[in-house]
Design a protein around this motif. Structure first.
Motif, PDB file in Angstrom:
ATOM      1  N   ALA A  92       0.832  -1.203   0.000  1.00 14.92           N
ATOM      2  CA  ALA A  92       0.000   0.000   0.000  1.00 14.92           C
ATOM      3  C   ALA A  92       0.867   1.254   0.000  1.00 14.92           C
ATOM      4  O   ALA A  92       0.562   2.248  -0.680  1.00 14.92           O
ATOM      5  N   VAL A  93       1.958   1.225   0.755  1.00 16.80           N
ATOM      6  CA  VAL A  93       2.882   2.364   0.790  1.00 16.80           C
ATOM      7  C   VAL A  93       3.606   2.499  -0.546  1.00 16.80           C
ATOM      8  O   VAL A  93       3.743   3.604  -1.082  1.00 16.80           O
ATOM      9  N   GLU A  94       4.060   1.386  -1.098  1.00 16.96           N
ATOM     10  CA  GLU A  94       4.773   1.433  -2.372  1.00 16.96           C
ATOM     11  C   GLU A  94       3.859   1.909  -3.498  1.00 16.96           C
ATOM     12  O   GLU A  94       4.312   2.588  -4.434  1.00 16.96           O
ATOM     13  N   ASP A  95       2.575   1.584  -3.416  1.00 17.42           N
ATOM     14  CA  ASP A  95       1.632   2.083  -4.413  1.00 17.42           C
ATOM     15  C   ASP A  95       1.535   3.603  -4.347  1.00 17.42           C
ATOM     16  O   ASP A  95       1.469   4.289  -5.382  1.00 17.42           O
ATOM     17  N   LEU A  96       1.519   4.131  -3.140  1.00 19.96           N
ATOM     18  CA  LEU A  96       1.450   5.581  -2.962  1.00 19.96           C
ATOM     19  C   LEU A  96       2.716   6.257  -3.500  1.00 19.96           C
ATOM     20  O   LEU A  96       2.653   7.289  -4.176  1.00 19.96           O
ATOM     21  N   VAL A  97       3.862   5.661  -3.213  1.00 21.66           N
ATOM     22  CA  VAL A  97       5.127   6.180  -3.756  1.00 21.66           C
ATOM     23  C   VAL A  97       5.102   6.131  -5.282  1.00 21.66           C
ATOM     24  O   VAL A  97       5.498   7.092  -5.964  1.00 21.66           O
ATOM     25  N   GLY A  98       4.624   5.025  -5.830  1.00 22.29           N
ATOM     26  CA  GLY A  98       4.553   4.885  -7.279  1.00 22.29           C
ATOM     27  C   GLY A  98       3.639   5.921  -7.921  1.00 22.29           C
ATOM     28  O   GLY A  98       3.941   6.446  -9.003  1.00 22.29           O
ATOM     29  N   LEU A  99       2.532   6.222  -7.259  1.00 26.89           N
ATOM     30  CA  LEU A  99       1.627   7.248  -7.770  1.00 26.89           C
ATOM     31  C   LEU A  99       2.316   8.606  -7.797  1.00 26.89           C
ATOM     32  O   LEU A  99       2.213   9.352  -8.784  1.00 26.89           O
TER      33      LEU A  99
END
Length: 296
Positions: free
Chosen positions: A73-80
């Motif tokens: 979930a955190v990595e998705d936010l970073v990716g966004l």
């Protein structure tokens, strides 16, 4: 339809307004639509970004539970953020989104201008931990067995949701109807992979004591699973402030949008003015009366 490729999937996102970026991360029972009162308010001044987490259409819905986790979930936010070419942003999260924002701050503090961690801590109290994980698995099975209509009818009447229903029946009905539209596969996988496996906030104490990003903790005073964790986070994070919204449950951004928006707006104004620093150590005297240097 704007989508960001992250971690082997695509996340759907929306933008409104212009200015400094302000990202909202939704709760388990919501999606980007549940931030509408905040989008309308903050997009007058900020570049507001909302998105649907993995498992929430029109974002992709992986079928493997291993694709869902707190770390992911955190990595998705970073990716966004990388997809949008953002160097830093203000971040606001509720419940599941609050966990994502908290962990984002712990792992990527250089990317965060500020953190708003709202309705966070459910499942953290040690004596309730086994019951929480049991409820998670039971709920995931119910979703798979009966579908989202049944799940929404049950979940929207939970002990921290009835406050919303009592105050704003029409808003609550819209919330429940939108929840029923979620993916059964994505919801069950999210429950097992994220909620069921994420660490208690109490396990993060040492890391939180090193966090120096301006942080605001927000909770409803009748959101019982999050009250004590909220106090704990306030005391552990040197730069944290705490707002408790009275006679309110878990869905505080929809239940009390004016109070929620005002608290965040005041916080962001202080951060941007350079007026939100660490807590004054003199406020931590062992005495309720004497300053630390005069406490025998």
């Amino acid at each position: 339809m704007p989508k960001a490729p992250v971690g082997g999937i695509e996340l759907y996102y929306e933008e409104a307004g212009s200015g400094y970026p302000l990202i909202f991360c939704h709760e388990f029972a919501g999606d980007l639509r549940s931030w509408e009162p905040q989008v309308r308010y903050f997009s007058r001044r900020y570049r507001v970004i909302t998105y649907n987490a993995r498992g929430y259409p029109p974002s992709d819905v992986p079928n493997d539970v291993s694709a869902y986790s707190q770390v992911q979930a955190v990595e998705d936010l970073v990716g966004l953020m990388r997809h949008l070419h953002l160097d830093r942003a203000h971040l606001v999260g509720l419940s599941m989104g609050g966990y994502a924002v908290l962990h984002f701050g712990l792992n990527y503090p250089h990317l965060a201008r500020s953190l708003v961690v709202a309705g966070c801590g459910y499942g953290s109290v040690s004596e309730d931990r086994a019951k929480f994980q049991q409820d998670v698995e039971q709920t995931a099975r119910r979703i798979e067995r009966n579908g989202m209509q049944d799940m929404a009818a049950m979940y929207s009447r939970g002990p921290t949701r009835v406050q919303f229903s009592d105050k704003d029946p029409r808003g609550w009905q819209e919330f429940a109807e939108q929840l029923a539209e979620h993916s059964a596969v994505g919801s069950a996988m999210t429950f097992r992979g994220v909620q069921g496996q994420r660490p208690s906030v109490y396990e993060l104490e040492d890391r939180m004591r090193q966090l120096n990003v301006p942080t605001l903790i927000v909770t409803g005073d009748e959101d019982e699973p999050c009250l004590e964790p909220g106090m704990f986070m306030k005391r552990a994070i040197p730069t944290a402030g705490l707002v408790v919204i009275p006679r309110s449950g878990h869905t505080i951004n929809l239940e009390e949008p004016d109070a929620f928006n005002r608290a965040i707006s005041d916080f962001l104004t202080a951060v941007e003015a350079g007026k939100w620093g660490p807590r004054n150590p003199a406020s931590l005297s062992q005495s309720a009366i004497l300053p630390p240097d005069e406490d025998p």
